[in-house]
Write an enzyme that holds these catalytic residues in place. Structure first.
Site, PDB file in Angstrom:
ATOM      1  CG  HIS A   1      34.045   1.547  47.845  1.00  0.00           C
ATOM      2  ND1 HIS A   1      33.910   1.271  49.188  1.00  0.00           N
ATOM      3  CD2 HIS A   1      32.866   2.108  47.462  1.00  0.00           C
ATOM      4  CE1 HIS A   1      32.709   1.634  49.602  1.00  0.00           C
ATOM      5  NE2 HIS A   1      32.062   2.155  48.577  1.00  0.00           N
ATOM      6  CB  SER A   2      34.719   5.095  49.799  1.00  0.00           C
ATOM      7  OG  SER A   2      34.524   6.106  50.750  1.00  0.00           O
ATOM      8  CG  MET A   3      37.816   8.128  52.155  1.00  0.00           C
ATOM      9  SD  MET A   3      37.859   9.826  51.548  1.00  0.00           S
ATOM     10  CE  MET A   3      39.450  10.360  52.170  1.00  0.00           C
TER      11      MET A   3
ATOM     12  CD  GLN B   1      33.461   0.351  42.539  1.00  0.00           C
ATOM     13  OE1 GLN B   1      33.821  -0.011  43.664  1.00  0.00           O
ATOM     14  NE2 GLN B   1      33.078  -0.515  41.613  1.00  0.00           N
TER      15      GLN B   1
ATOM     16  CB  THR C   1      36.053   8.416  45.042  1.00  0.00           C
ATOM     17  OG1 THR C   1      36.359   7.025  45.051  1.00  0.00           O
ATOM     18  CG2 THR C   1      37.233   9.190  45.614  1.00  0.00           C
TER      19      THR C   1
END
Length: 910
Positions: free
Chosen positions: A150-152, A177, A179
């Protein structure tokens, strides 16, 4: 513009995921060397109820999946995936199941501080080795781990492949997700931008080595204002068979935009992910399949185009049409059929021979949303019945209220009939429909707002619907700066109950469709905005697909929004992160103007007046535009590279199709406005603090301080040592707070000196009256200075005050840009006293020395300096350089400011 980004988006259409049993997180013991090297990080195994109890001994037999949280993310965010996967495993009696692991990154702010990204990447590598060891000697031991980031966390997963000792075969599936793959949202330090450069360059240069890794990137859409979806699209590679990027609003059975956090718990999206996981299992190895083609087929099935059928790797080409069903031949070009409690099954056969000359396409829809086959193609030429047919249900596409098929007759020359199967329906009510049509008759074109129309052009078309499908092509809609609303007004002749209409905005060059379901009759609104611009080698047109109700009229129109407002919306969405550069550039120009006025008139001008006079976009923008233009020529690029100059940020943004006309001008005007109000804020705050100071403390007599004293030198060395041994941003904050008292002290002592000189009345003993009269004195100082009777000391003090306020304004933005590394250091203080790496260590030491000297400086010292002419001219080229090289590298902004302040210090000395 801010309101549009933060609030004007679709409502949350995601359902919450719930755990049926209490979630538990079992901490996995790491090797001592790993635990010692990464004391802040941990690895957990997710479980619930009996499943959690069974796994306490770590005798695992499932398929390992590793979840990586993002910026300030929690390892507990794995629970949505883990819980739904557990329920799915129970449905298949644990024939297959997944073990979900999660990494605790101590909720680090890695989106704002890049110093720990490499550390996180190496820790994940160690975690993968630990996870695979847990399955050693099992019957179906895995050789790789699937990763969900998720993200980073998704970027950290991609960075694994850049490690020298990492084996690419350790991961075969990566799902990210929200990212930001393309570039950091806020490039606040060079470690962050260097990390991005290393990861993206590796994925481009080593693309051939990544073909065995299947990557899916899911973006959140317009609800996610933290990471815009354009950043979440994986870099376009020549190998398109191993990577897929989609927006959540286009994912079948989800069709919902998600914000940055809800993407990890959105039930519709998590269900699609878990279904894909189970379809990826190889029955022989009981692990995720090693076949890259199958992996991409599964992901396309669940995330791009769902045919409303269960996934099959190799579906049967032909199917026997069995059962005692009645055969009915339909020769009409348009047909609808309603089913309700129908006890007898039927086959409806549509002979194609009579339609091929008049029509180009056939379109069929079915509101029964089961997963069984329902449409077939027969190749019998002599009979209206066929026993064996091609299953055309795999050509279908699932929509929120119906499943549809559109076939181009020219592509199926061997078919003699289209057959619709209607099975017995006890207790079910649904409708079917088919129609043959000529493509041109169902395609209309709608021009949209262009760059120089300024909102004056608007279009409206009327569709007298007698069919089931219309395609509205949106002409000239291909750039990210275009944004408008499409209104669809439906009118029907009768008030009978009808199926809802489905409107889909289809973008052919990327998977970013958005779908709206509307009752008929009604007025529906679609927000038309692009996440990424049309590629230069693509000539396709975006379409508005209207899955309509027969006998209804549809009026389609686009709004008459004024173009500048539209442009503002998109500038905020795509370039809000560059605001600090433009604000500081405006303040720097004002600072240079004040030095120039001080040199020519002997008086330092007011910040607001000087901002209006000197902060002009034509001073900085033309030069940058000329350089960007010349960089299109090979000879100029060679000269540029020979000078070892970095690439101009505007050129990079143009290559990413994220730069559009007038954007820099409007950003500069935004910067001017924000700089102006920041100046007003500082002046107001100064008056308030001065009033409080005068109320509580009797000030000392106004006197000139020495530039460097032993006490100042001691403080300077102490803060420099603090910066070196702990955190540079901490030292910057301390010297900033210390500097804050300088303008307040000057203001208060000036007022007090002014009062003692007889320019104000005797104040009463009452403190409140004293405050009011002191405020009156502050307001009258600038006028009093003009009178010949006023002392030179007060005039010099006011000049110094204005200069200190501008320096403080500049320094405030340096403090704000350094805050993320300070927050990171404070959160990890229990693990390490020294921030390593520290992006502000050397900058802080220089700034401490500069500000300790400037704190005691006065305008009179600067005014008599030989270097004042140079110091007054330098801020202009520094502002140009800041806008040229700082938009995508915010960490460069303090360097330009520091250089300008260094010249100010030299003016005090020389």
């Amino acid at each position: 513009g801010v309101r549009d980004v933060l609030f004007l988006y679709e409502e949350n259409r995601c359902s919450m995921t719930y755990m049926y049993e209490y979630p538990e997180y079992l901490k996995i013991k790491l090797p001592k060397k790993t635990a010692r090297r990464y004391p802040a990080y941990e690895l957990y195994l997710y479980g619930e109820g009996n499943y959690a109890e069974e796994n306490k001994n770590l005798i695992l037999t499932g398929i390992p999946v590793l979840f990586l949280p993002g910026n300030a993310g929690s390892y507990k965010q794995v629970r949505s995936l883990g819980s739904i996967a557990l329920r799915k495993a129970e449905d298949v009696d644990f024939k297959y199941h997944f073990n979900f692991f999660s990494v605790n990154f101590n909720e680090e702010l890695v989106a704002l501080y890049g110093g720990s990204l490499q550390r996180q990447t190496k820790f994940v590598h160690e975690c993968i080795k630990v996870i695979l060891k847990l399955y050693r000697d099992r019957e179906f031991a895995p050789s790789s781990v699937a990763i969900v980031g998720h993200s980073m966390g998704g970027l950290v997963a991609r960075a694994l492949l850049t490690l020298k000792n990492f084996k690419p075969e350790l991961i075969n599936l990566l799902i990210t997700q929200a990212t930001p793959h393309v570039a950091p949202v806020m490039p606040l330090d060079r470690y962050l931008t260097d990390f991005y450069t290393a990861v993206n360059n590796h994925w481009i240069l080593k693309a051939q080595d990544l073909r065995n890794l299947t990557t899916l990137s899911v973006a959140g859409g317009f609800r996610d204002y933290q990471v815009r979806s354009g950043l979440a699209f994986l870099p376009r590679l020549s190998q398109h068979d191993s990577a897929l990027s989609v927006v959540s609003s286009a994912v079948p059975r989800a069709w919902a935009s998600t914000d940055h956090l809800s993407i990890v718990w959105c039930k519709e999206l998590i269900l699609a992910t878990v279904r894909a996981f189970f379809d990826l299992i190889d029955e022989n190895t009981r692990q995720i399949t090693e076949d890259p083609k199958k992996r991409m087929s599964v992901l396309n099935h669940h995330f791009v185009r769902h045919p409303a059928k269960m996934f099959e790797e190799n579906p049967e080409a032909f199917t026997e049409l069995t059962g005692a069903f009645m055969w009915i031949t339909v020769k009409a070009s348009k047909w609808t059929y309603s089913v309700y409690n129908d006890s007898d099954g039927k086959y409806f056969a549509f002979p194609l021979a009579s339609h091929r000359k008049s029509y180009s396409h056939v379109y069929c829809e079915n509101s029964m949303l089961d997963t069984s086959s329902w449409i077939y193609g027969c190749m019998n030429t002599n009979s209206s019945m066929c026993l064996e047919a091609a299953d055309l249900s795999w050509r279908a596409e699932l929509l929120p209220t119906t499943k549809v098929v559109m076939l181009k007759l020219q592509d199926y020359p061997s078919l003699s009939h289209i057959v619709i199967q209607v099975p017995p329906a006890v207790g079910n009510k649904y409708t079917l429909g088919c129609e043959f049509f000529q493509e041109d008759s169902r395609t209309v074109q709608l021009p949209v707002t262009r760059l120089f129309s300024f909102g004056l052009s608007s279009s409206k078309i009327l569709l007298n619907s007698t069919g089931l499908l219309y395609n509205v092509q949106l002409q000239h809609f291909n750039q990210i700066y275009q944004a408008f609303k499409i209104y669809l007004n439906s009118h029907c002749q009768s008030l009978k109950e009808r199926k809802p209409s489905v409107y889909r905005l289809h973008i052919p060059w990327s998977h970013e469709d958005s779908i709206i379901v509307a009752k008929v009759p009604s007025l529906a609104e679609i927000s038309a905005k692009l996440h990424i611009a049309q590629p230069h080698n693509d000539s396709s047109l975006p379409e508005l697909n209207i899955y309509s109700s027969p006998d209804c009229q549809y009026e389609v129109s686009n709004t008459k929004w004024s173009y500048p407002f539209i442009l503002v919306f998109q500038i905020v969405r795509f370039h809000a992160g560059a605001f600090p550069v433009y604000i500081v550039s405006n303040i720097l120009l004002t600072y240079g103007g004040q030095l120039s006025t001080l040199r020519s008139t002997g008086q330092c001008s007011d910040f607001s007046l000087e901002l209006v006079r000197t902060a002009k976009p034509y001073k900085v923008e033309p030069l940058i535009s000329i350089v960007v233009f010349l960089q299109g020529f090979y000879w100029f690029r060679e000269i540029w590279e020979s000078l070892s100059l970095p690439e101009v940020d505007a050129a990079v943004l143009s290559s990413q199709d994220a730069w559009f006309p007038l954007v820099s001008l409007i950003l500069f005007l935004f910067g001017t406005g924000i700089a102006y109000w920041s100046g007003v804020f500082f002046s107001t705050s100064l008056r308030l603090f001065s009033s409080l100071w005068l109320t509580l403390i009797r000030p000392t007599v106004l006197q000139k301080d020495k530039l460097i004293t032993p006490r100042r030198l001691c403080g300077m060395l102490s803060l420099a040592l603090l910066s070196w041994t702990t955190c540079g941003a901490f030292a910057v904050l301390i010297i900033y707070l210390q500097y804050l008292f300088k303008p307040v002290h000057i203001f208060v002592t000036s007022v007090f000196h002014f009062q003692d000189s007889g320019h104000s009345k005797e104040t009463s003993q009452n403190s409140s009256t004293h405050t009011v009269k002191a405020q009156s004195s502050m307001d009258s100082i600038p006028d009093a200075i003009q009178s010949p009777s006023n002392s030179t000391t007060i005039a010099e003090a006011v000049n110094s005050l204005k200069m200190h306020i501008t320096i403080l304004n500049l320094f405030t933005w340096i403090v704000l840009l350094s805050l993320p590394s300070l927050i990171y250091w404070l959160k990890n203080l229990r693990y390490n006293v020294r921030l390593d790496p520290d992006p502000y260590r050397f900058t802080a030491i220089i700034l401490v020395c500069i500000l300790e000297i400037l704190m005691n400086s006065s305008a009179s010292e600067v005014k008599s300096s030989k270097l004042l002419k140079t110091a007054a001219k330098v801020p202009l080229p520094l502002s140009v350089a800041m806008l040229a090289f700082g938009r995508m590298h915010l960490y460069r902004v303090p360097h330009f400011v520091t250089f300008s302040l260094l010249l100010h210090v030299l003016c005090c000395i020389v």
